[in-house]
Design an enzyme around this catalytic site. Sequence first.
Site, PDB file in Angstrom:
ATOM      1  N   HIS A   1      -3.867  20.664 -20.636  1.00  0.00           N
ATOM      2  CA  HIS A   1      -3.041  20.651 -21.849  1.00  0.00           C
ATOM      3  C   HIS A   1      -3.148  21.922 -22.696  1.00  0.00           C
ATOM      4  O   HIS A   1      -2.149  22.503 -23.080  1.00  0.00           O
ATOM      5  CB  HIS A   1      -3.408  19.468 -22.732  1.00  0.00           C
ATOM      6  CG  HIS A   1      -3.244  18.139 -22.059  1.00  0.00           C
ATOM      7  ND1 HIS A   1      -2.091  17.787 -21.397  1.00  0.00           N
ATOM      8  CD2 HIS A   1      -4.075  17.084 -21.943  1.00  0.00           C
ATOM      9  CE1 HIS A   1      -2.221  16.557 -20.911  1.00  0.00           C
ATOM     10  NE2 HIS A   1      -3.416  16.117 -21.215  1.00  0.00           N
TER      11      HIS A   1
ATOM     12  N   ASP B   1     -10.019  17.581 -18.353  1.00  0.00           N
ATOM     13  CA  ASP B   1      -9.182  16.595 -19.032  1.00  0.00           C
ATOM     14  C   ASP B   1      -8.262  17.256 -20.050  1.00  0.00           C
ATOM     15  O   ASP B   1      -7.096  16.879 -20.178  1.00  0.00           O
ATOM     16  CB  ASP B   1     -10.075  15.557 -19.732  1.00  0.00           C
ATOM     17  CG  ASP B   1      -9.259  14.461 -20.404  1.00  0.00           C
ATOM     18  OD1 ASP B   1      -8.309  13.973 -19.761  1.00  0.00           O
ATOM     19  OD2 ASP B   1      -9.549  14.102 -21.561  1.00  0.00           O
TER      20      ASP B   1
ATOM     21  N   ASP C   1       0.890  -1.164   0.000  1.00  0.00           N
ATOM     22  CA  ASP C   1       0.000   0.000   0.000  1.00  0.00           C
ATOM     23  C   ASP C   1       0.932   1.219   0.000  1.00  0.00           C
ATOM     24  O   ASP C   1       1.658   1.443   0.969  1.00  0.00           O
ATOM     25  CB  ASP C   1      -0.870  -0.032   1.264  1.00  0.00           C
ATOM     26  CG  ASP C   1      -1.765   1.196   1.369  1.00  0.00           C
ATOM     27  OD1 ASP C   1      -1.549   2.164   0.604  1.00  0.00           O
ATOM     28  OD2 ASP C   1      -2.670   1.193   2.221  1.00  0.00           O
TER      29      ASP C   1
HETATM   30  P1  NDP Z   1      -5.865   2.964 -12.355  1.00  0.00           P
HETATM   31  O1  NDP Z   1      -6.893   2.995 -11.291  1.00  0.00           O
HETATM   32  O2  NDP Z   1      -6.080   2.116 -13.558  1.00  0.00           O
HETATM   33  O3  NDP Z   1      -4.455   2.502 -11.740  1.00  0.00           O
HETATM   34  C1  NDP Z   1      -4.024   2.875 -10.469  1.00  0.00           C
HETATM   35  C2  NDP Z   1      -3.329   1.670  -9.837  1.00  0.00           C
HETATM   36  O4  NDP Z   1      -2.932   2.062  -8.517  1.00  0.00           O
HETATM   37  C3  NDP Z   1      -4.253   0.477  -9.684  1.00  0.00           C
HETATM   38  O5  NDP Z   1      -3.552  -0.717  -9.961  1.00  0.00           O
HETATM   39  C4  NDP Z   1      -4.654   0.573  -8.213  1.00  0.00           C
HETATM   40  O6  NDP Z   1      -5.049  -0.651  -7.656  1.00  0.00           O
HETATM   41  C5  NDP Z   1      -3.368   1.055  -7.605  1.00  0.00           C
HETATM   42  N1  NDP Z   1      -3.577   1.631  -6.289  1.00  0.00           N
HETATM   43  C6  NDP Z   1      -4.610   2.395  -5.854  1.00  0.00           C
HETATM   44  N2  NDP Z   1      -4.444   2.721  -4.566  1.00  0.00           N
HETATM   45  C7  NDP Z   1      -3.292   2.143  -4.166  1.00  0.00           C
HETATM   46  C8  NDP Z   1      -2.578   2.106  -2.937  1.00  0.00           C
HETATM   47  N3  NDP Z   1      -3.027   2.735  -1.828  1.00  0.00           N
HETATM   48  N4  NDP Z   1      -1.422   1.436  -2.883  1.00  0.00           N
HETATM   49  C9  NDP Z   1      -0.952   0.770  -3.981  1.00  0.00           C
HETATM   50  N5  NDP Z   1      -1.582   0.755  -5.160  1.00  0.00           N
HETATM   51  C10 NDP Z   1      -2.726   1.448  -5.262  1.00  0.00           C
HETATM   52  O7  NDP Z   1      -5.615   4.472 -12.784  1.00  0.00           O
HETATM   53  P2  NDP Z   1      -4.936   4.992 -14.154  1.00  0.00           P
HETATM   54  O8  NDP Z   1      -3.749   4.156 -14.439  1.00  0.00           O
HETATM   55  O9  NDP Z   1      -5.977   5.137 -15.196  1.00  0.00           O
HETATM   56  O10 NDP Z   1      -4.505   6.475 -13.763  1.00  0.00           O
HETATM   57  C11 NDP Z   1      -3.373   6.768 -12.965  1.00  0.00           C
HETATM   58  C12 NDP Z   1      -3.068   8.260 -13.061  1.00  0.00           C
HETATM   59  O11 NDP Z   1      -2.737   8.571 -14.401  1.00  0.00           O
HETATM   60  C13 NDP Z   1      -4.257   9.166 -12.693  1.00  0.00           C
HETATM   61  O12 NDP Z   1      -3.750  10.312 -12.066  1.00  0.00           O
HETATM   62  C14 NDP Z   1      -4.844   9.531 -14.044  1.00  0.00           C
HETATM   63  O13 NDP Z   1      -5.488  10.782 -13.982  1.00  0.00           O
HETATM   64  C15 NDP Z   1      -3.570   9.625 -14.875  1.00  0.00           C
HETATM   65  N6  NDP Z   1      -3.800   9.432 -16.314  1.00  0.00           N
HETATM   66  C16 NDP Z   1      -4.349   8.274 -16.765  1.00  0.00           C
HETATM   67  C17 NDP Z   1      -4.529   8.084 -18.124  1.00  0.00           C
HETATM   68  C18 NDP Z   1      -5.087   6.814 -18.661  1.00  0.00           C
HETATM   69  O14 NDP Z   1      -5.279   6.748 -19.876  1.00  0.00           O
HETATM   70  N7  NDP Z   1      -5.337   5.817 -17.839  1.00  0.00           N
HETATM   71  C19 NDP Z   1      -4.139   9.135 -19.109  1.00  0.00           C
HETATM   72  C20 NDP Z   1      -3.538  10.283 -18.510  1.00  0.00           C
HETATM   73  C21 NDP Z   1      -3.376  10.413 -17.163  1.00  0.00           C
HETATM   74  P3  NDP Z   1      -6.636  -1.039  -7.685  1.00  0.00           P
HETATM   75  O15 NDP Z   1      -6.938  -1.391  -9.097  1.00  0.00           O
HETATM   76  O16 NDP Z   1      -6.717  -2.185  -6.740  1.00  0.00           O
HETATM   77  O17 NDP Z   1      -7.407   0.160  -7.208  1.00  0.00           O
END
Ligand code: NDP
Length: 459
Positions: free
Chosen positions: A227, A222, A82
């Site tokens: 951007h 967004d 975590d």
């Molecule tokens: P996701 O929810 O897909 O990924 C986040 C990951 O972090 C998940 O695997 C989640 O696990 C894990 N997580 C959450 N809380 C914890 C914790 N306390 N400790 C450890 N791991 C944790 O999000 P995205 O990848 O889509 O987005 C991530 C960031 O990137 C955001 O800020 C988003 O705004 C930005 N972003 C995303 C884009 C995209 O296309 N996806 C594009 C541009 C920016 P779990 O699944 O169990 O919650």
Amino acid sequence: MTDTTLLILGASGDLTRRLLLPGIGSLLEREPHRPVRIVGADRAELSTQEFADRMGTALAEGGCVADVVDRVRAQTSYYPIDVTDPEALGAVIAELSGSERLVAYFALPPSVTERACRAMLNLDLPECLHLAMEKPFGHDQASARELNKIVARLVPDERVHRVDHFLGKSSVVDIMALRFANRMLQAVWSAEHIESIEIAYDEQLALENRAGYYDHAGALVDMIQSHLLQVMAVVTMEPPAEISDREVRDAKSAVLRATRLWGDDPAAASHRGRYTAGTISGRSVPDYLDEDGVDANRDTETMAQVTVEVANQRWAGVPITLRSGKALGETRKHVVITFADVRHLPAGFAGADPKDRLIISLSPDVMELHLTTNTAADPLALEQSVLRTDLRHAELEAYGEVLAAILDGEVMLSVRGDAAEECWRITDEVLAAWRSKAVPMTDYPAGSPVPTDWHPALG
Ligand code: NDP
């Protein structure tokens, strides 16, 4: 090249899989000898072997060749933790602190990023640590300011990379080269000669299963907050003395501080819209409100437009329109500079004098200069001629360029803390007007053009 460890926090998430790892894959295709070790941390219970397998697939997708994939896989580790737990996070950082440079990339939901930053506050952080923060940085001006304060207690600002993957380095530098290396353009780059500017990112893509993120953000946050205001800053900033992190970011921040909503009236200066069912290039698109995961109560817009003014000596009086929409009939990603009419068109020329324009297309990077000329058939009749050139075919995807800069410790492309707060200042006012229902939601069928009453005389 500095030996760099990239610690991805949120290594099992969507951004990591779809963009970060393929981005590194494309970078390693170009630079197979770059010394980078990739390490993952996430709450998903994976073994290092399982993470290495996923990583290998995503790197290969980006273009990384098999022997480089094998090398990176052999050096990886994965920590099922975590990341908001100070003890667990501290142990991982301590274990990796022997690297020449350690980049902690927050690929986490924004609220988790903030908690992970707070968890670092009492840790003994190594000098080599850089932080890469994803968008959105905060959720309004106050929260961005608060997050900046926390981050400032962790590492110096030149080691913070607030990621703006939208314009890769080559596109930003292309615009600066056009502006600052041409006597002819420099001379006309002001309200004296420019009538209006449009910066648009209109796409045919609809929601594409991204409700989890998009339905909370909407088009304004967004695209415009994060951007398009950055692109505007590059287009309107004062010429820097050198192309360097400090000079370019100082100039961008100054112009963002001078930016206000057109007429200081958030309701009159903005539009919002949402797509309804329709067809795009023969493909049926459902009503946004019927897409999986969308909550009608959030009242999220899929198209947003804001007109601003840079209230300074160079730009006062020039409307600058920023727009982004999904599920439109046509994809248009460009900056359009529309020049003012000549002061006097000599009598004798027939027909109207069309507006001269400089159009910089973003992806692919192409420039068109639309100039008024006379026709071959009738020397006194006027028409437009188009001079067109490819600015560059970017070798890397935007994420590849962004990651290259982060791994090299460069911050010119990333958003400085004060600039992030300024962008929120501008959009917060619009969001407040929208929340008070001062701006109606325009429905537009998927596949239709931008409503004609939205954009002033720009085709
Ligand atoms: P996701 O929810 O897909 O990924 C986040 C990951 O972090 C998940 O695997 C989640 O696990 C894990 N997580 C959450 N809380 C914890 C914790 N306390 N400790 C450890 N791991 C944790 O999000 P995205 O990848 O889509 O987005 C991530 C960031 O990137 C955001 O800020 C988003 O705004 C930005 N972003 C995303 C884009 C995209 O296309 N996806 C594009 C541009 C920016 P779990 O699944 O169990 O919650």
